[in-house]
Write a protein that holds these residues in place. Structure first.
Motif, mmCIF file in Angstrom:
data_model
loop_
_atom_site.group_PDB
_atom_site.id
_atom_site.type_symbol
_atom_site.label_atom_id
_atom_site.label_comp_id
_atom_site.label_asym_id
_atom_site.label_seq_id
_atom_site.Cartn_x
_atom_site.Cartn_y
_atom_site.Cartn_z
ATOM 1 N N ASP A 45 -18.523 -10.161 48.412
ATOM 2 C CA ASP A 45 -18.270 -10.382 46.793
ATOM 3 C C ASP A 45 -18.410 -11.942 46.379
ATOM 4 O O ASP A 45 -18.845 -12.207 45.157
ATOM 5 N N GLY A 49 -20.963 -13.207 43.235
ATOM 6 C CA GLY A 49 -20.314 -13.825 42.502
ATOM 7 C C GLY A 49 -21.073 -15.460 42.283
ATOM 8 O O GLY A 49 -21.531 -15.745 41.157
ATOM 9 N N SER A 249 -18.820 -7.105 42.297
ATOM 10 C CA SER A 249 -18.068 -8.414 42.850
ATOM 11 C C SER A 249 -16.584 -8.288 42.548
ATOM 12 O O SER A 249 -15.927 -8.949 43.218
ATOM 13 N N GLN A 250 -16.281 -7.399 41.337
ATOM 14 C CA GLN A 250 -14.872 -7.396 41.056
ATOM 15 C C GLN A 250 -14.347 -6.021 41.208
ATOM 16 O O GLN A 250 -13.070 -5.810 40.860
ATOM 17 N N THR A 251 -15.011 -5.199 41.926
ATOM 18 C CA THR A 251 -14.352 -3.918 42.061
ATOM 19 C C THR A 251 -13.803 -3.638 43.470
ATOM 20 O O THR A 251 -13.467 -2.584 43.864
ATOM 21 N N THR A 255 -11.036 -10.221 43.396
ATOM 22 C CA THR A 255 -11.593 -10.809 41.915
ATOM 23 C C THR A 255 -11.606 -12.273 41.836
ATOM 24 O O THR A 255 -12.095 -12.853 41.221
ATOM 25 N N THR A 259 -14.489 -14.728 41.283
ATOM 26 C CA THR A 259 -14.689 -15.513 40.117
ATOM 27 C C THR A 259 -14.968 -16.874 40.517
ATOM 28 O O THR A 259 -15.667 -17.445 39.898
#
Length: 277
Positions: A45, A49, A249-251, A255, A259
């Motif tokens: 992730d 990102g 990348s956020q699931t 997160t 980010t």
């Protein structure tokens, strides 16, 4: 290879070299399967990102801003915003159409969630669907590199312009390393051999040199489309970022680090573009 030598080369040839470089970076990332069968979801992730951040920064500093500048300097007057706006939206629409037609599967999804139009006679494998998903968004990256080099034709070849185009190629190459790993590792984890996982990961970016040559050649043939072509590539890249990279990348509960990875990627590309361009 000196800068002076580069300044005297055909821009299509330079675009090909840049596209081959970005492809090689994907190959490097794909080679991770020879050392690891799995990598943590958190690291994946973060890498996605980072790739998203690079593409967002490149879309503005390497593509949209030059599009606006070119239009301003070439008689568009108060309509200087139009090529950037129109090209940007067209790029997003074009990628949406491709996304709707080409069968593919986003990373981390079950094969039942495959998108696009599947062949009737024989369903594609999960590996093939993952491969097509990455390939779809590698093409606009190659196109972006190509139109940036193509814009240097017609007397626009300057040291600053060349460095800006090289900076974009380096940025795309950097984010291709984690992208190569992001494809080859899941394929390896799905039971395929290291060689097959490496092959599929590497070949997902073969469209980048093709897109680079096409973009540069098209711009050279029709110099008037330069601001539209630059913005088109930006729109296509932003579509990929918002439709695929950021959501993926956020699931998975990572997160914050994803980010931060995006922000680092954005800053790296911004600094490179400003420093080199």
């Amino acid at each position: 290879m000196s800068v002076t030598w580069l300044l005297h080369q055909n821009v299509v040839f330079l675009a090909l070299l840049a596209g081959l470089f970005t492809w090689c970076c994907t190959i490097v990332g794909s080679a991770i399967v020879f050392f690891f069968k799995n990598i943590s979801r958190k690291l994946l992730d973060i890498m996605m990102g980072f790739a998203a951040g690079v593409m967002i920064a490149a879309s503005f500093w390497s593509l949209l801003d030059p599009s606006l500048t070119y239009a301003t300097q070439n008689g568009y007057g108060k309509w200087s915003w139009f090529p950037a706006a129109a090209g940007f939206l067209l790029g997003g629409v074009a990628l949406r159409l491709i996304d709707a037609v080409v069968p593919h599967l986003h990373l981390g999804n079950d094969i039942s969630k495959a998108e696009g139009i599947q062949p009737r006679k024989k369903k594609l494998s999960k590996t093939a669907l993952l491969f097509l998903a990455i390939t779809i968004h590698n093409f606009p990256e190659g196109l972006a590199v190509g139109v940036t080099f193509g814009a240097l034709a017609g007397g626009n070849m300057t040291f600053a312009g060349l460095m800006g185009a090289i900076g974009l190629a380096i940025g795309i190459g950097l984010q291709n390393v984690p992208e190569g790993a992001a494809l080859s590792v899941p394929i390896r984890a799905d039971g395929k051999s290291r060689i097959k996982a490496f092959y599929w990961g590497s070949m997902s970016a073969i469209v980048e040199p093709i897109g680079a040559v096409m973009g540069a050649a098209l711009v050279m043939l029709m110099m008037a489309i330069i601001p539209y072509a630059l913005a088109f590539a930006a729109g296509a890249m932003i579509f990929v970022v918002t439709e695929e990279l950021i959501p993926e990348s956020q699931t998975n509960g990572n997160t914050d680090v994803a980010t931060l990875g995006l922000m680092v990627g954005f800053v790296v590309m911004m600094v490179m573009d400003v420093a080199l361009g």
